[in-house]
Design a protein around this motif. Structure first.
Motif, PDB file in Angstrom:
ATOM      1  N   ASN A  55      45.740  14.591  30.264  1.00 30.71           N
ATOM      2  CA  ASN A  55      46.255  13.968  29.047  1.00 30.71           C
ATOM      3  C   ASN A  55      47.524  14.723  28.626  1.00 30.71           C
ATOM      4  O   ASN A  55      48.274  15.141  29.509  1.00 30.71           O
ATOM      5  N   ASP A  56      47.765  14.909  27.345  1.00 24.07           N
ATOM      6  CA  ASP A  56      49.014  15.528  26.878  1.00 24.07           C
ATOM      7  C   ASP A  56      49.346  16.768  27.709  1.00 24.07           C
ATOM      8  O   ASP A  56      48.506  17.651  27.880  1.00 24.07           O
ATOM      9  N   HIS A  57      50.564  16.873  28.169  1.00 25.43           N
ATOM     10  CA  HIS A  57      50.966  17.892  29.117  1.00 25.43           C
ATOM     11  C   HIS A  57      52.438  18.240  28.898  1.00 25.43           C
ATOM     12  O   HIS A  57      53.109  17.643  28.055  1.00 25.43           O
ATOM     13  N   CYS A  58      52.934  19.173  29.678  1.00 30.75           N
ATOM     14  CA  CYS A  58      54.355  19.486  29.644  1.00 30.75           C
ATOM     15  C   CYS A  58      54.813  19.907  31.035  1.00 30.75           C
ATOM     16  O   CYS A  58      54.005  20.318  31.872  1.00 30.75           O
ATOM     17  N   PHE A  59      56.113  19.778  31.276  1.00 34.38           N
ATOM     18  CA  PHE A  59      56.742  20.234  32.514  1.00 34.38           C
ATOM     19  C   PHE A  59      57.751  21.322  32.170  1.00 34.38           C
ATOM     20  O   PHE A  59      58.434  21.246  31.146  1.00 34.38           O
ATOM     21  N   ILE A  60      57.870  22.322  33.042  1.00 33.23           N
ATOM     22  CA  ILE A  60      58.923  23.313  32.872  1.00 33.23           C
ATOM     23  C   ILE A  60      59.294  23.864  34.244  1.00 33.23           C
ATOM     24  O   ILE A  60      58.422  24.040  35.113  1.00 33.23           O
ATOM     25  N   GLN A  61      60.577  24.108  34.441  1.00 25.56           N
ATOM     26  CA  GLN A  61      61.060  24.643  35.706  1.00 25.56           C
ATOM     27  C   GLN A  61      61.191  26.157  35.599  1.00 25.56           C
ATOM     28  O   GLN A  61      61.822  26.677  34.676  1.00 25.56           O
ATOM     29  N   ALA A  62      60.587  26.868  36.544  1.00 29.59           N
ATOM     30  CA  ALA A  62      60.622  28.335  36.555  1.00 29.59           C
ATOM     31  C   ALA A  62      61.951  28.832  37.106  1.00 29.59           C
ATOM     32  O   ALA A  62      62.744  28.067  37.668  1.00 29.59           O
ATOM     33  N   GLY A  63      62.160  30.132  36.968  1.00 28.30           N
ATOM     34  CA  GLY A  63      63.400  30.740  37.435  1.00 28.30           C
ATOM     35  C   GLY A  63      63.613  30.608  38.926  1.00 28.30           C
ATOM     36  O   GLY A  63      64.751  30.602  39.411  1.00 28.30           O
ATOM     37  N   ASP A  64      62.513  30.491  39.701  1.00 25.47           N
ATOM     38  CA  ASP A  64      62.624  30.353  41.150  1.00 25.47           C
ATOM     39  C   ASP A  64      62.839  28.910  41.588  1.00 25.47           C
ATOM     40  O   ASP A  64      62.858  28.610  42.789  1.00 25.47           O
ATOM     41  N   GLY A  65      62.989  28.002  40.620  1.00 24.47           N
ATOM     42  CA  GLY A  65      63.236  26.604  40.934  1.00 24.47           C
ATOM     43  C   GLY A  65      61.995  25.733  40.977  1.00 24.47           C
ATOM     44  O   GLY A  65      62.103  24.503  40.960  1.00 24.47           O
ATOM     45  N   GLN A  66      60.817  26.342  41.066  1.00 20.97           N
ATOM     46  CA  GLN A  66      59.583  25.558  41.102  1.00 20.97           C
ATOM     47  C   GLN A  66      59.301  24.922  39.751  1.00 20.97           C
ATOM     48  O   GLN A  66      59.628  25.480  38.700  1.00 20.97           O
ATOM     49  N   TRP A  67      58.656  23.759  39.811  1.00 17.85           N
ATOM     50  CA  TRP A  67      58.249  23.069  38.600  1.00 17.85           C
ATOM     51  C   TRP A  67      56.769  23.313  38.335  1.00 17.85           C
ATOM     52  O   TRP A  67      55.968  23.367  39.269  1.00 17.85           O
ATOM     53  N   HIS A  68      56.442  23.450  37.047  1.00 18.80           N
ATOM     54  CA  HIS A  68      55.059  23.664  36.635  1.00 18.80           C
ATOM     55  C   HIS A  68      54.660  22.572  35.645  1.00 18.80           C
ATOM     56  O   HIS A  68      55.444  22.178  34.777  1.00 18.80           O
ATOM     57  N   MET A  69      53.428  22.082  35.800  1.00 20.74           N
ATOM     58  CA  MET A  69      52.828  21.150  34.849  1.00 20.74           C
ATOM     59  C   MET A  69      51.574  21.813  34.292  1.00 20.74           C
ATOM     60  O   MET A  69      50.717  22.272  35.034  1.00 20.74           O
ATOM     61  N   ILE A  70      51.486  21.880  32.977  1.00 20.95           N
ATOM     62  CA  ILE A  70      50.299  22.407  32.307  1.00 20.95           C
ATOM     63  C   ILE A  70      49.883  21.388  31.253  1.00 20.95           C
ATOM     64  O   ILE A  70      50.725  20.904  30.483  1.00 20.95           O
ATOM     65  N   GLY A  71      48.586  21.044  31.241  1.00 20.22           N
ATOM     66  CA  GLY A  71      48.171  20.017  30.302  1.00 20.22           C
ATOM     67  C   GLY A  71      46.676  19.929  30.080  1.00 20.22           C
ATOM     68  O   GLY A  71      45.876  20.614  30.721  1.00 20.22           O
ATOM     69  N   ILE A  72      46.310  19.062  29.157  1.00 16.97           N
ATOM     70  CA  ILE A  72      44.904  18.796  28.845  1.00 16.97           C
ATOM     71  C   ILE A  72      44.223  18.213  30.078  1.00 16.97           C
ATOM     72  O   ILE A  72      44.786  17.379  30.786  1.00 16.97           O
ATOM     73  N   THR A  73      43.010  18.630  30.317  1.00 16.18           N
ATOM     74  CA  THR A  73      42.199  18.002  31.352  1.00 16.18           C
ATOM     75  C   THR A  73      40.745  17.976  30.916  1.00 16.18           C
ATOM     76  O   THR A  73      40.315  18.759  30.054  1.00 16.18           O
ATOM     77  N   GLY A  74      39.988  17.061  31.495  1.00 12.15           N
ATOM     78  CA  GLY A  74      38.564  16.943  31.187  1.00 12.15           C
ATOM     79  C   GLY A  74      37.914  15.931  32.104  1.00 12.15           C
ATOM     80  O   GLY A  74      38.593  15.193  32.830  1.00 12.15           O
ATOM     81  N   ARG A  75      36.597  15.888  32.090  1.00 13.44           N
ATOM     82  CA  ARG A  75      35.847  14.925  32.895  1.00 13.44           C
ATOM     83  C   ARG A  75      35.800  13.572  32.187  1.00 13.44           C
ATOM     84  O   ARG A  75      35.655  13.498  30.969  1.00 13.44           O
ATOM     85  N   GLU A  76      35.880  12.527  32.969  1.00 15.96           N
ATOM     86  CA  GLU A  76      35.645  11.195  32.411  1.00 15.96           C
ATOM     87  C   GLU A  76      34.173  11.060  32.012  1.00 15.96           C
ATOM     88  O   GLU A  76      33.828  10.446  31.023  1.00 15.96           O
ATOM     89  N   ALA A  77      33.285  11.660  32.805  1.00 12.64           N
ATOM     90  CA  ALA A  77      31.831  11.652  32.562  1.00 12.64           C
ATOM     91  C   ALA A  77      31.232  12.731  33.467  1.00 12.64           C
ATOM     92  O   ALA A  77      31.832  13.100  34.463  1.00 12.64           O
TER      93      ALA A  77
END
Length: 322
Positions: A55-77
């Motif tokens: 769900n709600d998340h964000c993207f950010i590019q690190a100094g080494d050029g890699q991209w990171h995604m960190i966000g809400i997660t959970g089970r559907e059931a």
């Protein structure tokens, strides 16, 4: 009689020509923002025995050029709403293959954290600042918290948490860098009063990302939307295009709706400022290699998606003329 008949035919022909011309002009006029086709880029369910969502998340590019995604997660059931960990994925490019990593952060009940919601990360002086909602047993005391990291993998909570509490379920922080005034603006969703009320987008100001203004600015209020949990002012994002400020919020009429408003004042949008309605839930708006993208996610959406985003505003017209 024949002359009158010819006059009537002429009037009909003129009316048809005017109508066709107006319709042609309207068809040529595009909304200020449109989006392309969504492609799935990540699925938290990979490696699990059940179905998980982002769900709600964000993207950010690190100094080494890699991209990171960190966000809400959970089970559907079978345990929905158990959003106690932040998902973490890494890719060589925003549109590239995303690799699942260990959780970026885990909930701390001993600090009155009940959930981990809606992170947003900015980099300042070689340090990554992640603002997020930590929840609270009392919804009137939902916490906007801070964790910091040197590498986007290991996070340490700020000793001064909570940064603040506001309204009912204050959450979904978004950090905007105001270069003109050398300050940071945090936009977030809340209600007009702690016990509930109008759903609003509020803002606070900081000059160091640690100390935030005590008073809030109510930058958007939906007078048709009143209550406690949820509402149509979630997941605020602000994008500046020259002297215009675009506010993205949702979910609107249905779960997959994001409305866009624009104003010349970063502390004031109105219902009448609506310029676009996009089919996306809790999106992020990202510029990558001179192109713009929008993401989409949520419960029962099957993963995290990315699509091209196209601007049709005054700035885009200027760029085409160059």
């Amino acid at each position: 009689m024949v002359l009158m008949l010819h006059f009537r035919i002429l009037r009909v022909l003129i009316w048809l020509l005017v109508t066709i011309n107006v319709q042609a002009q309207q068809s040529e006029k595009k909304p200020l923002i449109t989006i392309g086709k969504f492609e799935k880029i990540f699925d938290q369910s990979i490696g699990e025995n059940d179905t998980w969502y982002i769900n709600d998340h964000c993207f950010i590019q690190a100094g080494d050029g890699q991209w990171h995604m960190i966000g809400i997660t959970g089970r559907e059931a079978p345990h929905p709403w158990d959003e106690s960990n932040f998902a973490h994925a890494v890719a060589e490019s925003l549109t590239g293959k995303w690799e699942k990593k260990k959780y970026a952060l885990r909930v701390r009940p001993d600090l009155n954290e009940t959930v981990l919601w809606a992170p947003h990360i900015v980099k300042h002086n070689d340090l990554y600042y992640m603002f997020y909602c930590g929840g609270h047993p009392d919804h009137r005391k939902y916490q906007i918290n801070l964790a910091v990291s040197n590498d986007l993998y290991e996070w340490k909570r700020y000793a001064g948490n909570p940064i603040f509490m506001d309204g009912y379920d204050a959450r979904d922080p978004f950090i905007f860098r105001d270069e003109i005034n050398n300050r940071w603006i945090m936009y977030y969703t809340a209600t007009s009063k702690p016990e509930g009320g109008y759903r609003i987008v509020a803002a606070k100001i900081s000059y160091d990302l640690l100390n935030w203004s005590q008073d809030r600015y109510v930058v958007f209020k939906d007078l048709t939307d009143k209550g406690t949990w949820g509402g149509n002012t979630e997941s605020p994002i602000v994008i500046q295009r020259e002297d215009w400020y675009y506010l993205f919020i949702g979910p609107g009429p249905n779960y997959k709706t994001t409305k866009v408003y624009r104003s010349r004042d970063p502390f004031n949008w109105d219902i009448e400022d609506e310029v676009a309605v996009l089919e996306a839930h809790a999106p992020e708006i990202i510029q990558y290699k001179d192109k713009w993208y929008i993401s989409h996610c949520g419960l029962k959406q099957g993963g995290l998606y990315l699509a091209p985003l196209y601007w049709h505003d005054e700035l885009e017209e200027k760029l085409k003329e160059k």
